[in-house]
Enzyme design. Sequence first.
Site, mmCIF file in Angstrom:
data_model
loop_
_atom_site.group_PDB
_atom_site.id
_atom_site.type_symbol
_atom_site.label_atom_id
_atom_site.label_comp_id
_atom_site.label_asym_id
_atom_site.label_seq_id
_atom_site.Cartn_x
_atom_site.Cartn_y
_atom_site.Cartn_z
ATOM 1 N N LYS A 37 7.664 1.653 -6.311
ATOM 2 C CA LYS A 37 7.231 0.295 -6.005
ATOM 3 C C LYS A 37 5.817 0.095 -6.533
ATOM 4 O O LYS A 37 4.924 0.879 -6.228
ATOM 5 C CB LYS A 37 7.240 0.037 -4.496
ATOM 6 C CG LYS A 37 6.717 -1.351 -4.116
ATOM 7 C CD LYS A 37 6.848 -1.628 -2.634
ATOM 8 C CE LYS A 37 5.588 -1.360 -1.846
ATOM 9 N NZ LYS A 37 4.564 -2.433 -1.953
ATOM 10 N N LYS A 66 5.627 -10.575 -4.553
ATOM 11 C CA LYS A 66 5.764 -11.630 -3.533
ATOM 12 C C LYS A 66 5.382 -13.014 -4.061
ATOM 13 O O LYS A 66 4.517 -13.687 -3.508
ATOM 14 C CB LYS A 66 4.920 -11.294 -2.294
ATOM 15 C CG LYS A 66 5.277 -9.973 -1.641
ATOM 16 C CD LYS A 66 4.454 -9.747 -0.369
ATOM 17 C CE LYS A 66 4.811 -8.453 0.324
ATOM 18 N NZ LYS A 66 4.323 -7.249 -0.380
ATOM 19 N N THR A 128 4.542 -8.435 7.922
ATOM 20 C CA THR A 128 4.470 -7.574 9.117
ATOM 21 C C THR A 128 3.070 -7.555 9.731
ATOM 22 O O THR A 128 2.895 -7.118 10.853
ATOM 23 C CB THR A 128 4.887 -6.120 8.781
ATOM 24 O OG1 THR A 128 4.138 -5.707 7.634
ATOM 25 C CG2 THR A 128 6.365 -6.022 8.498
ATOM 26 N N ARG A 219 2.261 6.690 1.875
ATOM 27 C CA ARG A 219 1.406 7.863 2.109
ATOM 28 C C ARG A 219 2.119 9.182 2.412
ATOM 29 O O ARG A 219 1.680 10.219 1.924
ATOM 30 C CB ARG A 219 0.378 7.547 3.210
ATOM 31 C CG ARG A 219 -0.762 6.694 2.680
ATOM 32 C CD ARG A 219 -1.670 6.204 3.780
ATOM 33 N NE ARG A 219 -1.005 5.196 4.605
ATOM 34 C CZ ARG A 219 -1.653 4.335 5.385
ATOM 35 N NH1 ARG A 219 -2.968 4.395 5.475
ATOM 36 N NH2 ARG A 219 -0.999 3.449 6.096
#
Length: 239
Positions: A37, A66, A128, A219
């Site tokens: 990504k 987005k 989120t 991560r």
Amino acid sequence: MGMKPKLNPLICALDTTDLDEANSLIEKLRGHIGAIKLGLEFFTANGASGVRKLEHHQIPVFLDLKFHDIPNTVAKAIKATAGINTFMMTVHTSGGRAMLQAAIDASMEVSIITGKARPMIIGVTVLTSLDQADLNMTGVKDNINDQVLRLADLTQSCGLDGVVSSPYEISALRKQCGHDFTLVVPGIRPEGSDKDDQKRTMTPAEAIKKGASYLVIGRPLTKAKDPQAAAQAIYKSLN
């Protein structure tokens, strides 16, 4: 509906602006993840040419930009990625019906231009980072979950391939949208990993069991001492 490549469901979020770091991580993870990504920070720093510099790895790219603009601009932005090896892209569902339809039409044009499967178009419902109070400040009085489900319904009715979903929305979205709708799920933390600042997380196996199509993991892979071993362990935990 878009072609659903039968990929390993792990997508590694390369949250870096550094091309060398991105190259070296992909080198380590290639063959152990399904896709990478690339988000706004990488793309803003390196542009389309930066994405092309990662193409030799022959790994599918989820371009997470987005898009949220007037329909014509979003369509042109999607068509502008035709030369890049993107298998999935994101748009904001709150851009509305005409914008969403323009996005899916543009993805089909990309397919005609490239002769490859069109990029899947995935809707972002409610970020989120927003809580109920934030949503209310934007004039949306509904409960967050209702807003997510409403926007997912709009996304599906416009012919998009799926939505980005927090781990806690998977079940409700699966119930509402059926099993062919793609759910791309971030906020995943492998068993025993540092939860960082996210209180509400879910393990990869739990998310897949609930119905996630793809897991976006940052991560726990990119900061692992041995990213390859970390990816193998996560993949193994799914089966």
